[in-house]
Design a protein around this motif. Structure first.
Motif, PDB file in Angstrom:
ATOM      1  N   LEU A 199      29.499 127.407 -23.385  1.00  0.00           N
ATOM      2  CA  LEU A 199      28.576 127.052 -22.313  1.00  0.00           C
ATOM      3  C   LEU A 199      27.777 128.257 -21.837  1.00  0.00           C
ATOM      4  CD1 LEU A 199      30.820 124.633 -20.226  1.00  0.00           C
ATOM      5  CD2 LEU A 199      28.884 124.024 -21.703  1.00  0.00           C
ATOM      6  N   LYS A 200      28.425 129.415 -21.765  1.00  0.00           N
ATOM      7  CA  LYS A 200      27.724 130.621 -21.317  1.00  0.00           C
ATOM      8  C   LYS A 200      26.602 130.986 -22.283  1.00  0.00           C
ATOM      9  CE  LYS A 200      28.551 134.982 -19.135  1.00  0.00           C
ATOM     10  NZ  LYS A 200      29.560 135.834 -18.551  1.00  0.00           N
ATOM     11  N   GLU A 201      26.818 130.730 -23.560  1.00  0.00           N
ATOM     12  CA  GLU A 201      25.811 131.043 -24.583  1.00  0.00           C
ATOM     13  C   GLU A 201      24.639 130.072 -24.573  1.00  0.00           C
ATOM     14  OE1 GLU A 201      27.865 131.067 -28.317  1.00  0.00           O
ATOM     15  OE2 GLU A 201      29.010 132.871 -27.827  1.00  0.00           O
TER      16      GLU A 201
ATOM     17  N   GLU B  58      22.747 129.145 -13.814  1.00  0.00           N
ATOM     18  CA  GLU B  58      23.075 128.203 -12.735  1.00  0.00           C
ATOM     19  C   GLU B  58      23.924 127.035 -13.253  1.00  0.00           C
ATOM     20  OE1 GLU B  58      20.513 125.281  -9.948  1.00  0.00           O
ATOM     21  OE2 GLU B  58      19.913 127.402  -9.931  1.00  0.00           O
ATOM     22  N   GLU B  59      23.533 126.480 -14.390  1.00  0.00           N
ATOM     23  CA  GLU B  59      24.279 125.372 -14.979  1.00  0.00           C
ATOM     24  C   GLU B  59      25.693 125.829 -15.384  1.00  0.00           C
ATOM     25  OE1 GLU B  59      23.061 121.807 -18.024  1.00  0.00           O
ATOM     26  OE2 GLU B  59      22.488 123.844 -18.573  1.00  0.00           O
ATOM     27  N   TYR B  60      25.776 127.031 -15.949  1.00  0.00           N
ATOM     28  CA  TYR B  60      27.068 127.581 -16.348  1.00  0.00           C
ATOM     29  C   TYR B  60      28.004 127.709 -15.153  1.00  0.00           C
ATOM     30  CZ  TYR B  60      30.613 130.955 -17.694  1.00  0.00           C
ATOM     31  OH  TYR B  60      31.813 131.577 -17.900  1.00  0.00           O
ATOM     32  N   LYS B  61      27.492 128.194 -14.020  1.00  0.00           N
ATOM     33  CA  LYS B  61      28.318 128.367 -12.832  1.00  0.00           C
ATOM     34  C   LYS B  61      28.944 127.046 -12.391  1.00  0.00           C
ATOM     35  CE  LYS B  61      26.456 130.995  -9.515  1.00  0.00           C
ATOM     36  NZ  LYS B  61      25.495 131.790  -8.731  1.00  0.00           N
ATOM     37  N   VAL B  62      28.189 125.966 -12.492  1.00  0.00           N
ATOM     38  CA  VAL B  62      28.712 124.653 -12.107  1.00  0.00           C
ATOM     39  C   VAL B  62      29.856 124.244 -13.023  1.00  0.00           C
ATOM     40  CG1 VAL B  62      28.159 122.191 -11.944  1.00  0.00           C
ATOM     41  CG2 VAL B  62      26.534 123.897 -11.088  1.00  0.00           C
ATOM     42  N   TYR B  63      29.645 124.366 -14.318  1.00  0.00           N
ATOM     43  CA  TYR B  63      30.687 123.999 -15.272  1.00  0.00           C
ATOM     44  C   TYR B  63      31.879 124.957 -15.210  1.00  0.00           C
ATOM     45  CZ  TYR B  63      27.660 120.486 -17.321  1.00  0.00           C
ATOM     46  OH  TYR B  63      26.887 119.385 -17.516  1.00  0.00           O
ATOM     47  N   ALA B  64      31.598 126.246 -15.028  1.00  0.00           N
ATOM     48  CA  ALA B  64      32.673 127.241 -14.970  1.00  0.00           C
ATOM     49  C   ALA B  64      33.621 126.939 -13.818  1.00  0.00           C
ATOM     50  CB  ALA B  64      32.099 128.645 -14.848  1.00  0.00           C
TER      51      ALA B  64
END
Length: 80
Positions: free
Chosen positions: A27-29, A34-40
């Motif tokens: 996901l980070k790649e 912003e989207e990554y922070k939500v999923y993380a």
């Protein structure tokens, strides 16, 4: 719970947590920051739930398994 079943629960918990950690890398790649922070945050919550809901409960019933886990991680860098 029998000890062999407890070992299996821990292995399944570790595998699932590892899969989720791998998903974080992907996901980070491929996501915006912003989207990554939500999923993380969701993934971190799920990993914490696995630890609290499975691993910690099993180890509270079978504390001797903690030594087996630590030895496996030290020797192989993974749970075997």
């Amino acid at each position: 719970m029998e000890k062999d079943l407890a070992r299996h629960v821990i292995r399944v918990a570790f595998r699932n947590a590892a899969e989720l950690q791998g998903l974080l890398v992907l996901l980070k790649e491929h996501c915006s920051a912003e989207e990554y922070k939500v999923y993380a945050a969701g993934i971190a919550s799920a990993i914490d739930g696995i630890g609290a809901g499975l691993t910690n409960k099993v180890l509270s019933s079978h504390p001797d398994l903690a030594e087996e886990i630590e030895a496996s991680l030290a020797k192989y860098d993974r749970l075997i």
